[in-house]
Design a protein around this motif. Structure first.
Motif, PDB file in Angstrom:
ATOM      1  N   GLU A 181       0.845  -1.204   0.000  1.00  0.00           N
ATOM      2  CA  GLU A 181       0.000   0.000   0.000  1.00  0.00           C
ATOM      3  C   GLU A 181       0.882   1.258   0.000  1.00  0.00           C
ATOM      4  O   GLU A 181       0.600   2.230  -0.693  1.00  0.00           O
ATOM      5  CB  GLU A 181      -0.937   0.011   1.212  1.00  0.00           C
ATOM      6  N   HIS A 206      -4.966  10.442  -4.365  1.00  0.00           N
ATOM      7  CA  HIS A 206      -4.959   8.970  -4.405  1.00  0.00           C
ATOM      8  C   HIS A 206      -3.781   8.425  -3.581  1.00  0.00           C
ATOM      9  O   HIS A 206      -3.919   7.439  -2.851  1.00  0.00           O
ATOM     10  CB  HIS A 206      -4.871   8.499  -5.858  1.00  0.00           C
ATOM     11  N   GLU A 210      -3.771   5.863  -0.308  1.00  0.00           N
ATOM     12  CA  GLU A 210      -2.978   4.626  -0.186  1.00  0.00           C
ATOM     13  C   GLU A 210      -2.234   4.584   1.150  1.00  0.00           C
ATOM     14  O   GLU A 210      -2.108   3.529   1.776  1.00  0.00           O
ATOM     15  CB  GLU A 210      -1.994   4.488  -1.348  1.00  0.00           C
ATOM     16  N   HIS A 214      -4.622   3.449   3.610  1.00  0.00           N
ATOM     17  CA  HIS A 214      -4.791   1.985   3.537  1.00  0.00           C
ATOM     18  C   HIS A 214      -3.653   1.297   4.300  1.00  0.00           C
ATOM     19  O   HIS A 214      -3.878   0.353   5.053  1.00  0.00           O
ATOM     20  CB  HIS A 214      -4.774   1.503   2.077  1.00  0.00           C
ATOM     21  N   GLU A 262      -4.008  -1.447  -9.889  1.00  0.00           N
ATOM     22  CA  GLU A 262      -5.127  -1.757  -8.983  1.00  0.00           C
ATOM     23  C   GLU A 262      -5.571  -3.217  -9.142  1.00  0.00           C
ATOM     24  O   GLU A 262      -5.989  -3.848  -8.167  1.00  0.00           O
ATOM     25  CB  GLU A 262      -6.291  -0.783  -9.206  1.00  0.00           C
ATOM     26  N   VAL A 315      -3.220  -5.109  -7.040  1.00  0.00           N
ATOM     27  CA  VAL A 315      -3.538  -4.971  -5.612  1.00  0.00           C
ATOM     28  C   VAL A 315      -4.748  -5.843  -5.255  1.00  0.00           C
ATOM     29  O   VAL A 315      -4.772  -6.498  -4.207  1.00  0.00           O
ATOM     30  CB  VAL A 315      -3.778  -3.487  -5.225  1.00  0.00           C
ATOM     31  N   GLN A 355     -11.460  -2.419  -3.378  1.00  0.00           N
ATOM     32  CA  GLN A 355     -10.819  -2.728  -4.662  1.00  0.00           C
ATOM     33  C   GLN A 355     -11.830  -2.751  -5.811  1.00  0.00           C
ATOM     34  O   GLN A 355     -11.482  -2.415  -6.945  1.00  0.00           O
ATOM     35  CB  GLN A 355     -10.050  -4.052  -4.579  1.00  0.00           C
ATOM     36  N   GLU A 380     -12.016   0.860  -6.541  1.00  0.00           N
ATOM     37  CA  GLU A 380     -10.768   1.366  -7.139  1.00  0.00           C
ATOM     38  C   GLU A 380     -10.670   0.973  -8.618  1.00  0.00           C
ATOM     39  O   GLU A 380     -10.273   1.778  -9.454  1.00  0.00           O
ATOM     40  CB  GLU A 380      -9.551   0.817  -6.376  1.00  0.00           C
TER      41      GLU A 380
HETATM   42 FE1  FEO Z   1      -4.923   0.506  -1.619  1.00  0.00          FE
HETATM   43 FE2  FEO Z   1      -5.431   1.462  -4.521  1.00  0.00          FE
HETATM   44  O1  FEO Z   1      -5.223   0.044  -3.328  1.00  0.00           O
END
Ligand code: FEO
Length: 171
Positions: A17, A46, A50, A53, A94, A97, A127, A130
């Motif tokens: 992240e 953005h 992250e 996150h 993404e 991720v 996600q 995202e």
């Molecule tokens: Fe934290 Fe954009 O994934």
């Protein structure tokens, strides 16, 4: 108490992240250099998301009496050929991720770790959002390839993006 394998996997995701944030911040600096401050703003936001996150993983590991082990973050890429390439890379990133989050969920099931499984559900939904946003951004940017006017309008639109999660305790 966290299983050792799960503790390692959560620490790895904390790092992933952070690396995502570093990549998006690098894209933001590139777009600043290209005189597209609105796009740069949205990627800076953005990047901040992250980091949030990453901190969710940080806090969760500590709540479970685990150890946070911070790892090196790779130097992010600094150059792209076109703005479309940037947004293609965001979508691909993404998707990557998402696959990492799903692997974590699989591990939580394998270990019968219900608490971590529950914790990860927020990321599963995040996600979906995202990837949806990344698809939408890529579609818009592709349409602006032959239209400087549209690119200008999009830059204005992205200049209004703010971090909605900043003032809430939930996000
Ligand atoms: Fe934290 Fe954009 O994934």
């Amino acid at each position: 108490m966290l299983d050792e394998k799960m503790e390692q996997a959560l620490n790895d995701q904390l790092n992933a992240e952070m690396a995502s944030g570093y990549l998006y911040l690098s894209m933001a600096t590139y777009l600043e250099d290209k005189e597209l401050p609105g796009f740069a703003n949205s990627l800076r936001v953005h990047a901040e998301e992250e980091l949030e996150h990453a901190m969710k993983f940080y806090d969760y590991i500590l709540r479970k009496d685990g150890s946070v082990v911070l790892q090196a973050i790779d130097t992010p890429k600094r150059e792209w050929d076109t703005i479309v390439d940037i947004y293609k890379e965001i979508l691909e990133h993404e998707e990557l991720v998402t696959s990492l989050i799903h692997e974590l969920v699989d591990l939580s099931i394998e270990l019968k770790d219900h608490a971590t499984n529950q914790f990860l559900q927020w990321f599963v939904e995040e996600q979906v959002e995202e990837e949806e946003l990344a698809h939408d951004d890529l579609r818009k940017v592709k349409m602006s390839i032959d239209s400087p006017q549209l690119l200008y309008l999009l830059d204005e639109e992205y200049g209004q993006v703010t971090n909605n999660s900043e003032n809430t305790s939930e996000e």
